[in-house]
Scaffold this motif. Sequence first.
Motif, PDB file in Angstrom:
ATOM      1  N   GLY A   1      46.960  42.281   2.933  1.00 52.77           N
ATOM      2  CA  GLY A   1      46.089  41.544   2.026  1.00 52.77           C
ATOM      3  C   GLY A   1      45.641  42.440   0.888  1.00 52.77           C
ATOM      4  O   GLY A   1      45.352  43.613   1.093  1.00 52.77           O
ATOM      5  N   GLU A   2      45.588  41.889  -0.307  1.00 54.33           N
ATOM      6  CA  GLU A   2      45.113  42.606  -1.484  1.00 54.33           C
ATOM      7  C   GLU A   2      43.632  42.274  -1.690  1.00 54.33           C
ATOM      8  O   GLU A   2      43.141  41.265  -1.187  1.00 54.33           O
ATOM      9  CB  GLU A   2      45.916  42.179  -2.722  1.00 54.33           C
ATOM     10  N   PRO A   3      42.917  43.101  -2.432  1.00 56.21           N
ATOM     11  CA  PRO A   3      41.499  42.838  -2.689  1.00 56.21           C
ATOM     12  C   PRO A   3      41.224  41.460  -3.309  1.00 56.21           C
ATOM     13  O   PRO A   3      40.180  40.867  -3.073  1.00 56.21           O
ATOM     14  CB  PRO A   3      41.085  43.956  -3.660  1.00 56.21           C
ATOM     15  N   ASP A   4      42.190  40.928  -4.084  1.00 61.88           N
ATOM     16  CA  ASP A   4      41.995  39.620  -4.710  1.00 61.88           C
ATOM     17  C   ASP A   4      42.314  38.459  -3.767  1.00 61.88           C
ATOM     18  O   ASP A   4      42.275  37.303  -4.155  1.00 61.88           O
ATOM     19  CB  ASP A   4      42.830  39.507  -5.983  1.00 61.88           C
ATOM     20  N   GLY A   5      42.673  38.777  -2.502  1.00 60.29           N
ATOM     21  CA  GLY A   5      42.970  37.744  -1.511  1.00 60.29           C
ATOM     22  C   GLY A   5      44.440  37.379  -1.407  1.00 60.29           C
ATOM     23  O   GLY A   5      44.825  36.626  -0.522  1.00 60.29           O
ATOM     24  N   SER A   6      45.270  37.891  -2.293  1.00 59.50           N
ATOM     25  CA  SER A   6      46.698  37.587  -2.223  1.00 59.50           C
ATOM     26  C   SER A   6      47.344  38.395  -1.098  1.00 59.50           C
ATOM     27  O   SER A   6      46.807  39.396  -0.638  1.00 59.50           O
ATOM     28  CB  SER A   6      47.375  37.902  -3.562  1.00 59.50           C
TER      29      SER A   6
ATOM     30  N   GLN B   1      46.391  49.775  10.988  1.00 60.28           N
ATOM     31  CA  GLN B   1      45.824  50.121   9.690  1.00 60.28           C
ATOM     32  C   GLN B   1      45.617  48.872   8.850  1.00 60.28           C
ATOM     33  O   GLN B   1      45.007  47.927   9.298  1.00 60.28           O
ATOM     34  CB  GLN B   1      46.681  51.152   8.977  1.00 60.28           C
ATOM     35  N   ASP B   2      46.178  48.825   7.645  1.00 64.99           N
ATOM     36  CA  ASP B   2      45.930  47.735   6.704  1.00 64.99           C
ATOM     37  C   ASP B   2      46.869  46.549   6.884  1.00 64.99           C
ATOM     38  O   ASP B   2      46.680  45.524   6.246  1.00 64.99           O
ATOM     39  CB  ASP B   2      46.086  48.253   5.268  1.00 64.99           C
ATOM     40  N   ALA B   3      47.870  46.675   7.716  1.00 67.12           N
ATOM     41  CA  ALA B   3      48.867  45.614   7.855  1.00 67.12           C
ATOM     42  C   ALA B   3      48.344  44.493   8.750  1.00 67.12           C
ATOM     43  O   ALA B   3      47.773  44.745   9.811  1.00 67.12           O
ATOM     44  CB  ALA B   3      50.156  46.172   8.427  1.00 67.12           C
ATOM     45  N   LEU B   4      48.568  43.258   8.321  1.00 67.08           N
ATOM     46  CA  LEU B   4      48.190  42.098   9.120  1.00 67.08           C
ATOM     47  C   LEU B   4      49.271  41.759  10.133  1.00 67.08           C
ATOM     48  O   LEU B   4      48.983  41.299  11.227  1.00 67.08           O
ATOM     49  CB  LEU B   4      47.936  40.903   8.205  1.00 67.08           C
ATOM     50  N   GLU B   5      50.514  41.983   9.736  1.00 69.41           N
ATOM     51  CA  GLU B   5      51.628  41.733  10.647  1.00 69.41           C
ATOM     52  C   GLU B   5      52.864  42.481  10.176  1.00 69.41           C
ATOM     53  O   GLU B   5      52.974  42.864   9.013  1.00 69.41           O
ATOM     54  CB  GLU B   5      51.930  40.235  10.773  1.00 69.41           C
ATOM     55  N   LEU B   6      53.777  42.671  11.109  1.00 69.43           N
ATOM     56  CA  LEU B   6      55.100  43.207  10.806  1.00 69.43           C
ATOM     57  C   LEU B   6      56.073  42.055  10.986  1.00 69.43           C
ATOM     58  O   LEU B   6      56.075  41.406  12.037  1.00 69.43           O
ATOM     59  CB  LEU B   6      55.454  44.350  11.757  1.00 69.43           C
TER      60      LEU B   6
ATOM     61  N   ARG C   1      59.735  38.182  -4.331  1.00 67.56           N
ATOM     62  CA  ARG C   1      58.505  37.988  -5.114  1.00 67.56           C
ATOM     63  C   ARG C   1      57.259  38.460  -4.365  1.00 67.56           C
ATOM     64  O   ARG C   1      56.229  38.720  -4.976  1.00 67.56           O
ATOM     65  CB  ARG C   1      58.351  36.524  -5.501  1.00 67.56           C
ATOM     66  N   GLU C   2      57.330  38.562  -3.032  1.00 69.51           N
ATOM     67  CA  GLU C   2      56.169  38.979  -2.238  1.00 69.51           C
ATOM     68  C   GLU C   2      55.973  40.495  -2.225  1.00 69.51           C
ATOM     69  O   GLU C   2      54.921  40.972  -1.826  1.00 69.51           O
ATOM     70  CB  GLU C   2      56.307  38.471  -0.799  1.00 69.51           C
ATOM     71  N   PHE C   3      56.973  41.247  -2.643  1.00 70.61           N
ATOM     72  CA  PHE C   3      56.847  42.702  -2.678  1.00 70.61           C
ATOM     73  C   PHE C   3      55.976  43.115  -3.850  1.00 70.61           C
ATOM     74  O   PHE C   3      55.956  42.462  -4.884  1.00 70.61           O
ATOM     75  CB  PHE C   3      58.215  43.377  -2.778  1.00 70.61           C
ATOM     76  N   THR C   4      55.303  44.231  -3.690  1.00 66.44           N
ATOM     77  CA  THR C   4      54.433  44.750  -4.730  1.00 66.44           C
ATOM     78  C   THR C   4      54.939  46.095  -5.233  1.00 66.44           C
ATOM     79  O   THR C   4      55.597  46.827  -4.489  1.00 66.44           O
ATOM     80  CB  THR C   4      52.985  44.884  -4.198  1.00 66.44           C
ATOM     81  N   GLY C   5      54.666  46.398  -6.482  1.00 64.48           N
ATOM     82  CA  GLY C   5      54.962  47.716  -7.042  1.00 64.48           C
ATOM     83  C   GLY C   5      56.423  48.079  -7.153  1.00 64.48           C
ATOM     84  O   GLY C   5      56.758  49.248  -7.287  1.00 64.48           O
ATOM     85  N   GLY C   6      57.323  47.105  -7.060  1.00 69.29           N
ATOM     86  CA  GLY C   6      58.751  47.398  -7.160  1.00 69.29           C
ATOM     87  C   GLY C   6      59.451  47.601  -5.831  1.00 69.29           C
ATOM     88  O   GLY C   6      60.620  47.977  -5.784  1.00 69.29           O
TER      89      GLY C   6
END
Length: 179
Positions: free
Chosen positions: A52-57, A138-143, A158-163
């Motif tokens: 989860g990102e701080p903006d809820g995405s 840690q920060d992961a909700l699921e694998l 499209r769900e990946f972040t930062g490349g």
Amino acid sequence: MNVRTPDPYSGWLSEEDLFEARGRLPMVYVEAVPVRLDPLGFVNEVGTLLQGEPDGSMVRSFVSGRVLYRETIRAALLRHMEKDLGPLAFPQLPISPVPFTVAEYFPAPSQTGFTDDRQHAVSLVYVVPVTGECDPRQDALELTWMTPQEILSDDVQREFTGGRGTLARQALAFAGVGF
């Protein structure tokens, strides 16, 4: 002669020191693309972490983290694999510390295609087979384990972040998965 008691956390920076360092020099990271192999050694699943990102995405990522001062690359890889996937993941670390690629992250879009709003980071990236049971921490909700075809789909990319979608494609090409 100056004798001091060793700092038990000498590889860690305070939040303030980390913020200061990130503003002045590149940080060294390791990243691991966890995979499951079939009996012949071909990749049949790729693991992604849902966060989860701080903006809820919600975004997808891979195992990653900083290399600590005086820590070997192999030790950093093992520490982050255990931290993100759990102690029973049983990663099969590579024989050599040579990564399949080096990803250069910048705080703003650049020619590399990799971004990290916090810092300039240089990441050594590995494909790491996992044979055990994974319990994301840690920060992961699921694998999520996906087939190579699923991970390359437009929706998942499209769900990946930062490349990191690019890293997924590069990892599969490195592992000999052709499409």
